[in-house]
Every structure is written in structure tokens, then in C-alpha cells.
Design an enzyme around this catalytic site. Sequence first.
Site, PDB file in Angstrom:
ATOM      1  N   TYR A 126      -8.469  14.023  48.547  1.00 54.73           N
ATOM      2  CA  TYR A 126      -7.917  12.854  47.866  1.00 54.73           C
ATOM      3  C   TYR A 126      -6.752  12.213  48.626  1.00 54.73           C
ATOM      4  O   TYR A 126      -6.503  11.020  48.465  1.00 54.73           O
ATOM      5  CB  TYR A 126      -7.428  13.231  46.458  1.00 54.73           C
ATOM      6  CG  TYR A 126      -8.510  13.774  45.569  1.00 54.73           C
ATOM      7  CD1 TYR A 126      -9.623  13.001  45.239  1.00 54.73           C
ATOM      8  CD2 TYR A 126      -8.427  15.064  45.052  1.00 54.73           C
ATOM      9  CE1 TYR A 126     -10.618  13.499  44.422  1.00 54.73           C
ATOM     10  CE2 TYR A 126      -9.419  15.572  44.230  1.00 54.73           C
ATOM     11  CZ  TYR A 126     -10.519  14.783  43.919  1.00 54.73           C
ATOM     12  OH  TYR A 126     -11.510  15.278  43.105  1.00 54.73           O
ATOM     13  N   THR A 127      -6.026  12.989  49.393  1.00 52.13           N
ATOM     14  CA  THR A 127      -4.823  12.465  50.047  1.00 52.13           C
ATOM     15  C   THR A 127      -5.131  11.953  51.447  1.00 52.13           C
ATOM     16  O   THR A 127      -6.135  12.323  52.065  1.00 52.13           O
ATOM     17  CB  THR A 127      -3.739  13.554  50.127  1.00 52.13           C
ATOM     18  OG1 THR A 127      -4.236  14.657  50.900  1.00 52.13           O
ATOM     19  CG2 THR A 127      -3.359  14.051  48.742  1.00 52.13           C
TER      20      THR A 127
END
EC number: 5.6.2.2
Length: 862
Positions: A126-127
Amino acid sequence: MEENIFSSNQDIDAIDVEDSIKASYLDYSMSVIIGRALPDARDGLKPVHRRILYAMNDLGVGSRSPYKKSARIVGDVIGKYHPHGDTAVYDALVRMAQNFSMRVPAVDGQGNFGSVDGDGAAAMRYTEARMTVLAEELLRDLDKDTVDFIPNYDDSLSEPDVLPARVPNLLLNGSSGIAVGMATNIPPHSLDELVNGLLTLLDDKEVGLEDIMTHIKGPDFPTGGIIFGKKGIIEAYKTGRGRIKLRAKTHIEKKPNKDVIVVDELPYQVNKAKLHADIADLVKEKLIDGISEVRDESDRDGIRLVIELKRDAMSEIVLNNLFKSTQMEVTFGVIMLAINNKEPKVFSLLELLKLFLNHRKTVIIRRTIFELQKARARAHILEGLKIALDNIDAVINLIKTSADTNSARDGLMAKFGLSELQSNAILDMRLSKLTGLEREKLEAELKEILELIEKLDAILKSETLIENIIRDELLEIKSKFKCPRITDIVDDYDDIDVEDLIPNENMVVTITHRGYIKRVPSKSYEKQKRGGKGKVAVTTYDDDFIESFFTCMSHDTLMFVTDRGQLYWLKVYKIPEGSRTAKGKAVVNLISLQADEKIKAIIPTTDFDESKSLAFFTKNGIVKRTNLSEFKNIRSIGVKAINLDDNDELVTVVIANSEPDESYDDSFEDGEGVSNLQTISEDNSENSLESGKMLFAVTKKGMCIKFALNKVRQIGRVSRGVTAIRFKENLDEVVGAVVIENDSQEILSVSQKGIGKRTTADEYRLQSRGGKGVICMKLTPKTKDLVGVVMVDEEMDLMALTSSGKMIRVDMQSIRKAGRNTSGVIVVNVDGDEVVSIARCPKEESDDDDIVADDTQEQDME
């Protein structure tokens, strides 16, 4: 049958298992130390951090590039350079992006990268991340052969052994890690201060630590806070090991009737959510008093942990307890352990600074050599092209008549003395280079290259020029990052008590019959003239009244002596401060009184000096003297101060300097044998006075006795005492006592109806302890009974308390001086009320000088 895997004629080497384990463990230890847990002293990076930045550099995710998924970066690191778990690599990447972990982050993260509350980062899928400008400065010149490269884990690629590091990253961002048998914990610092320190070291190679510390004042943590004391910093910088005390930064907000403690900055690596929970638990378990609510108001603008106090709580005391009991104060243990030349070593600050400068010197030399070689190679080509242009017709003719490229190359080399590289460059030259403009550009470039070669050659020959380059680069780094200090450094608090945070002010302490106590600044009571009607000192409950009051300083220690003979401690500043009319707080909430135990005397003192003693006076005329040092170590449950008879109670306790005890008949210890005492004659009085101080006790019926302090020898805490005075009347009792320094002093006595007088001590003859005494004040229905006595002091005022709760301050010097056997003048206009207690207090400026006082006529009672 199982086949024997060893043939009978096979050679087998026997090894010692113990030796094998030692060797294997040593190999493992060195692998962890060098390859995993400890940073390099030059670039301040552990292998995993270095590999992450190098992989990001390979991927082209610079500070101006688009973000790239963290999973992609982690995958490249694992697949190419770091064959370990993805979680460990991602955790390292996350930490480099946290501005509360790194003084200047090396990774610019997008997404959830954790928080100071201990929240974990979002999953790597996600990052996203990219390098910061700091990371680019660490990697700058990596492509110029500035550092050595080593094979990766499978020899398929190469990776840098160390980064060029234009920034002193080890000290800037610090490092922590646990290896086998050793650990490192290096604190972060301010980049501005580090650059200033490095510049100082460049200017003076022999500079000492003291001079360096004028620039590098100490660690500078990303979460701010306050460092207390430089002793730990100096020790760490000098030896590489030390302990630094770090506190949260707070401020006090004043609200109506209460204070609020606000935590603005936390100590380094303290979990805010856990701190919040710990404080709440301490309040719930009643281990910290005075806190009503704790809440977290932190937002994107910063930390704001709010601690609301109760109305009667002192913020300084609560804050001090929080520092002692929570992680609002921590100790940062410094161990400046790093790798140099493949060996772990604990470095001093100067050693680390010198290592960085030497590393930069090596990088600049290697970079200069690389650039010089590149410039010479280019100059070599340009010189060949210039020869070709100078002989362009011959060159073109030679090329036209050559059978192929090889023969043309050989012909150029043979005819014009060119190298193979030069010949190839001529053959590769476009026809556009034959124009006049291009010829001028070529000549200008050659001139520029030759000047560069001369400059680079000069750099390699001059250490001064190399240091100038280092200096210029450091100044460039300083201007680029602008990293001022955010952690404050203040003097050590080891010798600072909480009292140093509390003003030492004059206070009036009152306690009621029901046991409610409070303190009020004495300036709240204005001074009035004799006969003034006073001000309400406290609002009491219907069935309550003020029983005693006294004046003292905020830092004094109060000794509470109860009807059971127990003595308790309490600092004055721990008593809740109230308004002049406030009811106060139940004393049972401040000291550990037993059920039905009642306070009978309160003694303020500034210390527990062995040269002082306490003289206890009881209602039945008993006196007992005990050294003050006997009470210096009091437990919370108190100690026994005096044994009292069943029908007796404590009246007062006074402090006096200890005097050598005179020998006397032990039969007086139980109060008997008084008939054997002889009154000291006037002739002997002076001689006795020279030996020390005197005790002076007065009774309700106006009698008094003055005897030498050393006639009461010091005895233990649990003793009963001896007889001080015998009463002429059955209903008489002791109501007060003082210590007389010399006979020139004046004694002020006051009756229930507010009548009082000043009398010099020499008017009361010195007697032996146990006598019946002499008249102190002539009592009449207008005066009623005697209330008490105090010593006159021109620096003090008289405070009188009435049964209705009024207090009045009177200038002692305004009270008329009168003889021993007289009544005196009106000191307090009681208007049907009665004085119940008197005390002294420090002088204050009077704002009430227009009050007219009435006088009574002195009455000679002789």
C-alpha cells in the site's frame, strides 16, 4: 542391514566439538557484527540501509522522481543484495522515513509509515517511497569510483562497501543495534552544529573536546525534549559511553481554579499512547495524586497530551511525580560503537569527526583522480581532432585513398603520430565538425579541459585545496538543509529539588477543629492598627471553628504532633493553597492519621539540625526536650514523639538551639520532688543566663515561669518529660510557651478579650523548673483568661484569630509596653467575640492606616 557409509579404508579426521562450536559461533558473531547489526563509522549506515538506498538509486527513485511502491523496492533489495526476510527490510525502510525516528529522514514515504503512538506502518503493497535529498547527498559521486564495490551475495552483481556520504550521517541520525556480545546506541545531532564542529576541526587539527562542544552542544533528538545536564554528554563524547537524562517538554496552562499540564514534546523513542495509558493507570491506582483527567489532543500540528489537575493540586509537584514515575523522563545510554576497517570499536566524538573528514578526503581524492583521468582522456581525443583539423586536406585525402577503416586508422597513426583512440575519433567525426565555428568550439573545449587538468592535478598535490573542497561542501550542505537545534539543554537537576520550582513565600497555615487545613499567602491579610476589626480568615462549617494557625515559609517542613503523641511530616507547599475564605482540605488526606487521632500541635522547621531541640509543653505543665535530629527520618505512619498521661494533652512545641544539659536530681523526671527546688536568686540569674537560652511558659490564669533551657535535659522520643510549672489553681493549665534568647527581649501576651501588652523578659525572674511561677498578666473580667504569648520582633507582626474565624494583623511596635503585673491595652477589638489564638507573621506593607484604635488604661497590679 543398514549400509555403513564409511569405507574401512577411508580417512576420517576427528575434530573437537567444543572447538568447532567456538569457531562457528565466532564466525556467526562476526557476521552479525560486521554484516548486520552495527553501522559503518564513515557513512553511518548498516548494510540493510545502504542496500535499500543503493537499490532505490538503481531504480531511479530520486527526490524529484515519482514515488514507487515499497514492495517493488523491497523486492529489489532482497533479490539483488539482501537475502533476508522482506519484513526486516521493510521495517528498515519504514524507519528511514519516520521523522520521529530520524533527525533528517533518508526516505520520503507516502502513505501510513507509522506514528509516535507505536502504530505500525501499512503493508508494503500500500505504501510508496522515494529518496530524500539527504539520501542523494549520501549517494552523490558514487559513479565516480569514490568507494570500493564488493560482490553481492551470489556474485552476480556488485554493491558499494560504503557510500561517499557528503553528510556526517552517523552523528546526524544516530544508530542503534544489538550484535553478539555488544550493542550500539548513538544519539542523533543537529546538522548545523555538526558542520560547525567539522569546520572547527578542519581549521585546527589539535582542537580539544571543550572547543568542539562550543559548537556541538549535545544530542539533538527528532522529538525534541529537554536534556538535563552536560556531565553525561561530556562523558559520552570523551569516552564513547555515557548516560543522558532526557525529559518531556511541558508547559502549564492556567484555568479557573485549576492548572493544566500540557506535554508538547516527548523524550526520544517514547510511545505516546503507552505513556498516556501509564499515566491513567497510575492515577487509577492512586500512585499519583492531583490528576483528574488525561487526554490526547495531538494532531498534525504536533503533540499535545493534556493532563488536567484537581483544584487543590500543585502543578509543580504533580509534574515532578510524573517525571519520576513515567517515561516523561528517560535515560538515554550512549554507546558510540561502530565499524571501522572491518572491526568494531567504541569511538569518542573527536574520533568520529576525524573519521568522517578522512573519509571525505579519500572520496575527494578518488573523485579527483577519476575526473582527472576522464579529463586527460578527453584532452587526448581533442588534441587528435585538432591535429586532424590543422591537416584537414591531408587527412581527407588519406581516408579517401585507404582501402578500409583499418588501413585508414593505421595511416593516420603512422603519418600524424596519433594514437588508436585519436584515430578512431577522427574517423568517427562528422563533416559538420569541419566548419569554422565547430573548430573554435573544439579549441575552446580543449583549452577548458587543459585548465581543468591543471586544477585537478593541483588538488591532488595540495592537502589544503582538498580541505577547502571539504569546507565548501560542508557549507553547501548546511545551507541546503538548515537544521537548527530542537532539543533544549539545561543545567542538571540532580541537585535540584522540586522545592526549587516553588517560590519560598510567607504563608499563613490554618487548621480547624474538624481537621481542615489550608495555606494562604500572608500578604492576603493587610496590616491594621491596634483595635482593628480584622478580616474573615476562613469560612467554616456550622459545627467547625479554627483551632490553630501559624505563619511559616512554603519550603518549611511541618511536624504534626497528635493527641496520641505521634509526629508526622508534611511540606508546607503540599498543603493546598486556598483563598482567604476557603474552607481548606481535610488533613487526613495529606498525612496518615489514624481513626479519631487529632492534631494538637504543628511545628514548622527549615531543617533537622542536631544543634536544635524540640521542647514539648503539655496542658498539665509537663515539659520534655528531644533533639530535633530524632525526627529527621519519619515514616508515613509517623513516629512517637511524647508519652502523655491519660488526662493530659499537648499544648505547644517550640524549637530551641540545643544547650549542654546541667546535672540535676533525677527524681524530678516524673514531676515529683518539686519541694526540693530552690528559686534562683537575682544575683545568680545573670550567671545562669550566660549559660544559654530560657524557656517561658504561661498559664490560662495569668501565671508564668521562666527557667533555663539546659535545666531540661534532652531525652528520647518516647519519654514522658518533667514538670515545668505547678499550678496555684486547680482549673489552671498551660496555654503557651516561648524560647527567650536574652532578657532584653520583649514578650507579648494577649487575653481572650483582645487585651495585650509588651513586657521585657527581665521583669520575669528566673526560677527553677517546677516552681509555681509569677504573675504574667493581671486578669479581670474585662480581659478574661490569657490566650498565649509570642516573642516581640520588629521584623514581625502579630496575627490574632477570633472564635468567629476573623484574623487581624497588628504591628507589634504599636502595642504599648507595660509591666509584668498589668493588663495592657486593646490589641484586637473583638466586639463580643473572643481571641482564641495568636501567632507572629512577617511584616507586610499596610494599606489600612486610617483605622482608629481605642486604648485602655494600664492598671498597676503590683
